[in-house]
Design an enzyme around this catalytic site. Structure first.
Site, PDB file in Angstrom:
ATOM      1  N   ASP A   1      44.319  53.731  41.231  1.00 16.70           N
ATOM      2  CA  ASP A   1      45.035  54.180  40.033  1.00 16.70           C
ATOM      3  C   ASP A   1      45.974  55.342  40.357  1.00 16.70           C
ATOM      4  O   ASP A   1      45.740  56.075  41.314  1.00 16.70           O
ATOM      5  CB  ASP A   1      44.056  54.712  38.970  1.00 16.70           C
ATOM      6  CG  ASP A   1      43.087  53.661  38.513  1.00 16.70           C
ATOM      7  OD1 ASP A   1      43.399  52.472  38.641  1.00 16.70           O
ATOM      8  OD2 ASP A   1      42.014  54.063  38.031  1.00 16.70           O
TER       9      ASP A   1
HETATM   10  N1  URA Z   1      38.051  52.449  40.257  1.00 20.37           N
HETATM   11  C1  URA Z   1      38.855  53.083  39.398  1.00 20.37           C
HETATM   12  O1  URA Z   1      38.503  53.272  38.242  1.00 20.37           O
HETATM   13  N2  URA Z   1      40.058  53.497  39.826  1.00 20.37           N
HETATM   14  C2  URA Z   1      40.478  53.326  41.091  1.00 20.37           C
HETATM   15  O2  URA Z   1      41.589  53.728  41.421  1.00 20.37           O
HETATM   16  C3  URA Z   1      39.642  52.665  41.974  1.00 20.37           C
HETATM   17  C4  URA Z   1      38.423  52.238  41.546  1.00 20.37           C
END
Ligand code: URA
Length: 233
Positions: free
Chosen positions: A103
């Site tokens: 993310d």
């Molecule tokens: N889980 C999440 O919530 N975000 C990420 O970036 C990776 C795994």
């Protein structure tokens, strides 16, 4: 400039020895002219054809590990003009791209490569590779919540695979979380399902590949043994 048979081998057509046979058999042309002379040299601008088809040198395979900072996307470009992880990759001639996603606000380990086959394998759900995250959370979960988290939570109507949740520190409340899939915002959504929240989230490993002491925004090439691992896991 390099010898024609070496160039043909570098294109992945065949071995150098075999290339010599093909040249002698008149199967190779350079700039439209059949070449049967063995010492013939070709350069970057020459168009080499084998059996009438243009052949090009295979791109060197590159495997990188970056410590993605938060505040950038893991795509090659962004239509909203946000910073991308590619902005941190300098001095690499090959066109690498990120394997899987993190993310915008998640930091940590991300693999980049131009090896499509390995990238597909690493992201395929059946491969079941451990992904480990460190999350700073709002509070330490209760034992019942840990049980619920580890045994599978329904996200989008589908249960998550068994996960692991370990407490690293009580204050500030931080957890080590191991999952095996790579579903959208998976760790954050799993924490939300147990009435918690990731204040910050960082990935520290993917299988045997570890972030280690790599600084934020920095990248490194994988070691031979790491490459061996990701090609065979
Ligand atoms: N889980 C999440 O919530 N975000 C990420 O970036 C990776 C795994």
């Amino acid at each position: 400039m390099e010898r024609l048979q070496k160039y043909i081998a570098a294109c992945g057509v065949c071995s150098r020895r075999k290339a010599e046979e093909y040249i002698a058999q008149g199967k190779v042309s350079v700039n439209g002219e059949i070449i049967t002379e063995m010492g013939f040299k070709v350069g970057e601008d020459d168009v080499v054809r084998y059996m009438g088809k243009v052949i090009l040198p295979e791109e060197k395979k590159v495997y990188l590990v970056i410590n993605k900072p938060k505040g950038c996307v893991t795509s090659v470009s962004d239509d909203r003009g946000r910073k991308t992880v590619m902005d941190y990759i300098k001095g690499i001639d090959e066109r690498v791209y990120p394997v899987g996603r993190l993310d915008y606000n998640t930091s940590g380990l991300l693999i980049l490569t131009n090896d499509g086959e390995t990238a597909n394998r690493l992201t395929h759900p059946k491969h079941n590779i451990n992904k480990v995250y460190v999350a700073l959370v709002q509070r330490i979960p209760e034992p019942a919540e840990v049980f619920f988290f580890e045994n599978g939570i329904f996200l989008d109507g589908r249960k998550t695979a068994p996960a692991k949740l370990e407490v690293i520190s009580e204050e500030p409340p931080s957890l080590k979380i191991t999952i095996h899939e790579g579903r959208n915002r998976q760790v954050r959504r799993m924490l939300e399902e147990i009435d918690n929240k990731a204040v910050s989230l960082k990935r520290i490993s993917i299988g045997e590949i570890e972030l280690g002491r790599l600084k934020k925004g920095k990248f490194r090439e994988m070691t031979e043994s790491e490459i061996d691992y990701i090609k065979n896991c």
